[in-house]
Design a protein around this motif. Structure first.
Motif, PDB file in Angstrom:
ATOM      1  N   GLU A  72       0.935  -1.064  -0.025  1.00 23.96           N
ATOM      2  CA  GLU A  72       0.006   0.102   0.068  1.00 23.96           C
ATOM      3  C   GLU A  72       0.912   1.317   0.015  1.00 23.96           C
ATOM      4  O   GLU A  72       2.063   1.115   0.523  1.00 23.96           O
ATOM      5  CB  GLU A  72      -0.927  -0.117   1.241  1.00 23.96           C
ATOM      6  N   ASP A  94       1.205   4.043   1.612  1.00 27.13           N
ATOM      7  CA  ASP A  94       1.771   4.337   2.785  1.00 27.13           C
ATOM      8  C   ASP A  94       3.178   3.966   3.032  1.00 27.13           C
ATOM      9  O   ASP A  94       3.795   4.534   3.776  1.00 27.13           O
ATOM     10  CB  ASP A  94       0.947   4.492   3.853  1.00 27.13           C
ATOM     11  N   HIS A  95       3.418   2.616   2.333  1.00 24.12           N
ATOM     12  CA  HIS A  95       4.740   2.126   2.777  1.00 24.12           C
ATOM     13  C   HIS A  95       5.701   2.040   1.498  1.00 24.12           C
ATOM     14  O   HIS A  95       6.809   1.851   1.687  1.00 24.12           O
ATOM     15  CB  HIS A  95       4.310   0.689   3.333  1.00 24.12           C
ATOM     16  N   ASP A 140       1.283  -3.635   8.840  1.00 23.40           N
ATOM     17  CA  ASP A 140      -0.017  -3.241   9.383  1.00 23.40           C
ATOM     18  C   ASP A 140      -0.545  -3.987  10.583  1.00 23.40           C
ATOM     19  O   ASP A 140      -1.399  -3.477  11.578  1.00 23.40           O
ATOM     20  CB  ASP A 140      -1.244  -3.050   8.396  1.00 23.40           C
TER      21      ASP A 140
END
Ligand code: FEO
Length: 401
Positions: free
Chosen positions: A82, A84-85, A166
């Motif tokens: 994703e 955000d990473h 996560d």
């Protein structure tokens, strides 16, 4: 997360974002978040675990440079792609074109779309594969749907450290790395539960499998990608226990049939109360509460809806549509587990009453099971209307027996 040593040869190099208040458009983050990333240095090779959000890449690079030259990194492990990473991967490749990116099969596919590049070294790993850094072995454990199909864990047995991306995380930011330094544990609990509900709530069976994988390891540190590092003597056991509790199959018991509504002048509220009475009459043991959506936190309402056996939802018509809190609630639906969930629609309207048709289309898009046509009333419900509303609720309740 500031630059800090986790244990011998492992550093956190992620960044803090204490002021973030909305994550991924729909998640409120009252306590900010962190974008965690970790450097693992063996005697021969160096690996970076997770990259970061593109917006924070320059600060992230400074953090890496506090530990090593980015051009010296041999592997980038992406437990999950994703953005955000993985948003900063293309920029990292510009700085270090020799970097070998490691991902699961699904992750390797997504990565091409995220970087818009195929001209870099990419290794697909599967369950049980490993990479030797020299005195530190990275072993990859498949963890699909935690919370994307690409997800995996990385385990460093020598340091009893697992990188879970996560999984077990929280959108929570304090200027400390480890869980035993959390200053506001009550705030952390709220962030931790909200994060679980939003991200892992749709995948309880996969959560249980992920927990089994972790229970088989002798973990000292669980390095998540958001929030504090979880430690054996800190919150790790508690965190896993809460995940086990929240992901447990629901015990058989009374049905839960909440009635959600918004009401400008009390007319849709009257319908809500009568429909609830009708449902209770048909299902005396059921839990049938009414909720005015503007009086309750949306995350709490979403959790109630997603955990329900069936539900009712009502909206007046304003500007030819349902009102915003009702749309907001339906934007938080766990579409995976709510397919075929029985639902009824209702509402008062003045002129043309488009709310019902618009909501019906939305529920059909979510593949829910709409019971009868929406129950609608023009302006103020009459005694006859209220009687019909109660009968409508009763029929709905009887259909749930
Ligand atoms: Fe924190 Fe699913 O990314």
């Amino acid at each position: 997360m500031a630059v800090e040593k986790i244990t011998g040869g492992i550093w956190s190099v992620g960044i803090l974002n204490p002021n973030l208040r909305v994550f991924d458009i729909v998640m409120t983050t009252d306590y900010g978040t962190t974008y965690n990333s970790y450097l693992v240095k063996g005697s021969e090779k160096t690996a970076l675990i997770e990259c970061t959000h593109l917006s924070y890449f320059d600060r992230y690079l400074d953090n890496i440079r506090a530990v090593c030259d980015p051009s010296e990194i041999d592997y980038l492990i992406l437990n999950h792609t994703e953005p955000d990473h993985a948003g900063g991967v293309a920029r990292l490749l510009e700085i270090n074109p020799n970097l070998e990116v490691i991902a699961s099969q699904a992750g390797s596919i997504y990565l091409k779309g995220i970087t818009n590049r195929t001209d870099f070294k990419l290794r697909v790993v599967k369950e049980g594969d490993s990479i030797d850094l020299g005195g530190k072995t990275l072993r990859f454990l498949s963890a699909p749907f935690l919370h994307w199909p690409d997800s995996m864990f990385t385990w460093v047995e020598e340091d009893r450290t697992v990188f879970t991306c996560d999984f077990l995380g929280a959108h929570y930011c304090e200027p400390f790395t480890f869980d035993y330094h959390i200053t506001y544990p009550e705030a952390y609990e709220i962030a931790f539960k909200g994060y679980y509900d939003a991200i892992f709530g749709p995948f309880p069976a996969y959560v249980r499998k992920g927990l089994e994988r972790l229970k088989a390891l002798d973990i000292e540190y669980a390095c998540t990608s958001h929030g504090p590092v979880l430690t054996r003597n800190g919150r790790l056991s508690y965190t896993m226990e809460k995940y086990a509790e929240w992901s447990a199959p629901r015990a058989a018991g009374p049905k839960d049939v909440p009635v959600f509504y918004c009401s400008a002048y009390g007319n849709t509220r009257q319908l809500a109360k009568k429909i609830a009475e009708g449902i209770r009459a048909a299902l005396p043991d059921a839990n049938v509460e009414t909720f005015d959506l503007i009086k309750h936190p949306m995350a709490e309402m979403a959790a109630r809806l997603n955990a329900s056996d069936a539900f009712a939802i009502g909206s007046p018509t304003l500007n030819r549509d349902a009102v915003q809190p009702v749309w907001s609630l339906l934007s938080h639906v766990d579409a995976v587990n709510c397919a075929k969930r029985p639902v009824v629609l209702f509402g008062s309207y003045g002129w043309s009453g488009e709310a019902a048709a618009n909501l019906k289309a939305r529920l059909e898009g979510l593949k829910m099971s709409l019971f009868e046509e929406p129950f609608r009333v023009v302006f103020v419900p009459s005694e006859e209307d209220l009687k019909k509303a109660e009968e409508f609720g009763r029929r709905f309740g009887e259909s749930l027996r």
